[in-house]
Scaffold this motif. Structure first.
Motif, PDB file in Angstrom:
ATOM      1  N   MET A   1       0.824  -1.211   0.000  1.00 46.29           N
ATOM      2  CA  MET A   1       0.000   0.000   0.000  1.00 46.29           C
ATOM      3  C   MET A   1       0.858   1.261   0.000  1.00 46.29           C
ATOM      4  N   VAL A   2       1.948   1.251   0.758  1.00 46.28           N
ATOM      5  CA  VAL A   2       2.838   2.412   0.810  1.00 46.28           C
ATOM      6  C   VAL A   2       3.622   2.547  -0.487  1.00 46.28           C
ATOM      7  N   ASP A   3       4.140   1.429  -0.983  1.00 49.98           N
ATOM      8  CA  ASP A   3       4.961   1.420  -2.190  1.00 49.98           C
ATOM      9  C   ASP A   3       4.194   1.938  -3.403  1.00 49.98           C
ATOM     10  N   THR A   4       2.896   1.644  -3.456  1.00 50.77           N
ATOM     11  CA  THR A   4       2.072   2.059  -4.598  1.00 50.77           C
ATOM     12  C   THR A   4       1.418   3.425  -4.383  1.00 50.77           C
ATOM     13  N   GLY A   5       1.754   4.091  -3.278  1.00 54.60           N
ATOM     14  CA  GLY A   5       1.219   5.422  -3.032  1.00 54.60           C
ATOM     15  C   GLY A   5      -0.232   5.443  -2.625  1.00 54.60           C
ATOM     16  N   ASN A   6      -0.709   4.362  -1.996  1.00 52.66           N
ATOM     17  CA  ASN A   6      -2.105   4.310  -1.553  1.00 52.66           C
ATOM     18  C   ASN A   6      -2.267   4.377  -0.046  1.00 52.66           C
TER      19      ASN A   6
ATOM     20  N   ALA B   1       8.882   2.760  17.049  1.00 53.27           N
ATOM     21  CA  ALA B   1       8.707   2.506  15.617  1.00 53.27           C
ATOM     22  C   ALA B   1       8.732   1.008  15.343  1.00 53.27           C
ATOM     23  N   PRO B   2       7.786   0.502  14.553  1.00 55.05           N
ATOM     24  CA  PRO B   2       7.832  -0.911  14.168  1.00 55.05           C
ATOM     25  C   PRO B   2       9.118  -1.204  13.401  1.00 55.05           C
ATOM     26  N   LYS B   3       9.567  -2.449  13.438  1.00 52.49           N
ATOM     27  CA  LYS B   3      10.819  -2.811  12.789  1.00 52.49           C
ATOM     28  C   LYS B   3      10.795  -2.553  11.284  1.00 52.49           C
ATOM     29  N   ARG B   4       9.637  -2.689  10.663  1.00 47.28           N
ATOM     30  CA  ARG B   4       9.549  -2.507   9.213  1.00 47.28           C
ATOM     31  C   ARG B   4       9.322  -1.055   8.804  1.00 47.28           C
ATOM     32  N   PHE B   5       9.201  -0.163   9.784  1.00 45.48           N
ATOM     33  CA  PHE B   5       8.797   1.204   9.479  1.00 45.48           C
ATOM     34  C   PHE B   5       9.793   1.944   8.589  1.00 45.48           C
ATOM     35  N   GLU B   6      11.083   1.776   8.844  1.00 42.82           N
ATOM     36  CA  GLU B   6      12.079   2.504   8.062  1.00 42.82           C
ATOM     37  C   GLU B   6      11.975   2.151   6.577  1.00 42.82           C
ATOM     38  N   GLN B   7      11.751   0.871   6.282  1.00 46.02           N
ATOM     39  CA  GLN B   7      11.567   0.451   4.900  1.00 46.02           C
ATOM     40  C   GLN B   7      10.299   1.065   4.315  1.00 46.02           C
ATOM     41  N   TYR B   8       9.219   1.039   5.106  1.00 44.54           N
ATOM     42  CA  TYR B   8       7.968   1.639   4.644  1.00 44.54           C
ATOM     43  C   TYR B   8       8.168   3.123   4.326  1.00 44.54           C
ATOM     44  N   ALA B   9       8.827   3.846   5.250  1.00 47.36           N
ATOM     45  CA  ALA B   9       9.006   5.289   5.084  1.00 47.36           C
ATOM     46  C   ALA B   9       9.837   5.620   3.857  1.00 47.36           C
ATOM     47  N   SER B  10      10.870   4.820   3.601  1.00 41.28           N
ATOM     48  CA  SER B  10      11.716   5.038   2.434  1.00 41.28           C
ATOM     49  C   SER B  10      10.912   4.873   1.146  1.00 41.28           C
ATOM     50  N   LEU B  11      10.110   3.817   1.083  1.00 42.93           N
ATOM     51  CA  LEU B  11       9.265   3.597  -0.093  1.00 42.93           C
ATOM     52  C   LEU B  11       8.200   4.681  -0.216  1.00 42.93           C
ATOM     53  N   GLY B  12       7.680   5.143   0.928  1.00 39.61           N
ATOM     54  CA  GLY B  12       6.678   6.198   0.907  1.00 39.61           C
ATOM     55  C   GLY B  12       7.222   7.500   0.362  1.00 39.61           C
TER      56      GLY B  12
ATOM     57  N   GLN C   1       7.415  10.672  -6.755  1.00 38.07           N
ATOM     58  CA  GLN C   1       7.003  10.285  -8.099  1.00 38.07           C
ATOM     59  C   GLN C   1       5.506  10.481  -8.344  1.00 38.07           C
ATOM     60  N   LYS C   2       4.813  11.040  -7.339  1.00 32.43           N
ATOM     61  CA  LYS C   2       3.367  11.274  -7.420  1.00 32.43           C
ATOM     62  C   LYS C   2       2.621   9.995  -7.821  1.00 32.43           C
ATOM     63  N   THR C   3       2.963   8.934  -7.091  1.00 36.07           N
ATOM     64  CA  THR C   3       2.353   7.630  -7.333  1.00 36.07           C
ATOM     65  C   THR C   3       1.042   7.507  -6.572  1.00 36.07           C
ATOM     66  N   GLY C   4       0.081   6.784  -7.136  1.00 32.88           N
ATOM     67  CA  GLY C   4      -1.181   6.520  -6.457  1.00 32.88           C
ATOM     68  C   GLY C   4      -1.923   7.790  -6.087  1.00 32.88           C
ATOM     69  N   ILE C   5      -2.369   7.875  -4.829  1.00 29.69           N
ATOM     70  CA  ILE C   5      -3.164   9.025  -4.401  1.00 29.69           C
ATOM     71  C   ILE C   5      -2.352  10.311  -4.371  1.00 29.69           C
ATOM     72  N   TRP C   6      -1.009  10.200  -4.357  1.00 32.18           N
ATOM     73  CA  TRP C   6      -0.184  11.416  -4.302  1.00 32.18           C
ATOM     74  C   TRP C   6      -0.171  12.165  -5.629  1.00 32.18           C
TER      75      TRP C   6
ATOM     76  N   CYS D   1      -3.510  14.190  -4.384  1.00 36.07           N
ATOM     77  CA  CYS D   1      -3.689  14.589  -2.994  1.00 36.07           C
ATOM     78  C   CYS D   1      -2.405  15.224  -2.449  1.00 36.07           C
ATOM     79  N   PRO D   2      -2.534  16.244  -1.589  1.00 37.94           N
ATOM     80  CA  PRO D   2      -1.340  16.928  -1.082  1.00 37.94           C
ATOM     81  C   PRO D   2      -0.593  16.091  -0.063  1.00 37.94           C
ATOM     82  N   ALA D   3       0.718  16.189  -0.088  1.00 37.39           N
ATOM     83  CA  ALA D   3       1.577  15.588   0.932  1.00 37.39           C
ATOM     84  C   ALA D   3       2.443  16.698   1.492  1.00 37.39           C
ATOM     85  N   VAL D   4       2.589  16.740   2.804  1.00 33.60           N
ATOM     86  CA  VAL D   4       3.321  17.825   3.463  1.00 33.60           C
ATOM     87  C   VAL D   4       4.681  17.330   3.908  1.00 33.60           C
ATOM     88  N   ARG D   5       5.714  18.021   3.530  1.00 32.27           N
ATOM     89  CA  ARG D   5       7.067  17.657   3.951  1.00 32.27           C
ATOM     90  C   ARG D   5       7.319  18.117   5.377  1.00 32.27           C
TER      91      ARG D   5
END
Length: 205
Positions: free
Chosen positions: A159-164, A175-186, A192-197, A200-204
Motif C-alpha cells: 500500500m505504501v509502495d504504490t502510493g495508496n 517505531a515498528p521494525k519494518r517502518f524505516e523500509q515503509y518510510a523510504s518507499l513512501g 514520483q506522485k504515485t497513487g493518491i499522491w 492529494c497533497p503531501a506535506v514535507r
C-alpha cells in the motif's frame, strides 16, 4: 476548507528524506488514534476483543472485507481454512495509515486494497515481536497482514509502495521494525506522485 488527505490520527514519519503526511483531525477535539469513519459494514460478527499482545505466533485467518485503506476484517481459521468459530477480528496494518473514505484519496485507497484480496483468501496476521500492546485504542489488532502461499506479500508495504497509504506510527510509540523500509518507499511514492499522491497533497516535515 479542503480536508487534509489523512485526517484521523497524528503520526511520526522518519527515514531518509523524512516524509510527513498531514494527519489533522477532521472534527475539533479528535486526537491521535481516534476512530475513523469506516466503509459500510458487511453483516458479519466482529470481535469486541482482539488477540492478546502475548500471542506472538502468526494467526491464521481468511479475508472477510476491507474496512478502510489501512484496516481489514478477517476470520480466524484452522488447517484447511475451516473457521474456528471465534469472532472475526479487525486488523489495523502496523506501520501505515490511509485516508478516511471521505478524504482526498480515501476511496482510491480502499478500492486498491480491496483489489489485493480474493474472497476468503488466506491471511497471516503477523505480530511485531517488540510491540508492547498488539491492540490499538479502538480495539483493532495491530499487526502486519501477509498474504500468499509460496510467494508472500506484505500488504502494508504494498500500500505504501504504490502510493495508496503513508508510512506511520503513533507519536510516543516505538517505531515498528519494518517502518524505516515503509518510510523510504513512501518518500519515493510521494516524489514520483504515485497513487493518491498524484492528486492529494503531501506535506514535507
Amino acid at each position: 476548507m479542503n480536508k487534509p488527505p489523512i485526517p484521523a490520527r497524528t503520526a511520526k514519519f522518519i527515514g531518509v528524506g523524512v516524509l510527513a503526511v498531514s494527519l489533522l483531525a477532521v472534527t475539533t477535539g479528535c486526537s491521535a488514534g481516534d476512530t475513523k469513519e469506516a466503509a459500510p459494514a458487511a453483516s458479519t460478527t466482529t470481535a469486541a476483543a482482539t488477540p492478546s499482545a502475548q500471542a506472538r505466533k502468526p494467526l491464521n485467518t481468511q479475508f472477510v472485507r476491507v474496512i478502510d485503506g489501512d484496516t481489514i476484517e478477517v476470520q480466524p481459521v484452522k488447517a484447511g481454512q475451516q473457521p474456528t468459530g471465534e469472532p472475526n477480528i479487525k486488523v489495523h496494518m502496523l506501520g501505515i495509515t490511509a485516508p478516511d473514505a471521505s478524504a482526498c484519496g480515501g476511496a482510491e485507497s480502499i478500492a486498491y486494497l480491496t483489489d489485493l484480496f480474493r474472497p476468503n483468501e488466506p491471511v497471516a496476521v503477523t505480530y511485531e515481536p517488540t510491540l508492547a500492546d498488539a491492540v490499538d485504542k479502538d480495539g483493532n489488532t495491530l499487526a502486519y497482514v501477509i498474504t500468499g502461499s509460496g510467494v508472500t506479500q506484505d500488504i502494508g508495504l504494498r500500500m505504501v509502495d504504490t502510493g495508496n497509504a503513508a508510512a506511520s506510527y503513533p507519536e510516543g510509540k516505538t517505531a515498528p521494525k519494518r517502518f524505516e523500509q515503509y518510510a523510504s518507499l513512501g518518500t519515493i511514492a510521494v516524489d514520483q506522485k504515485t497513487g493518491i499522491w498524484a492528486s492529494c497533497p503531501a506535506v514535507r516535515g
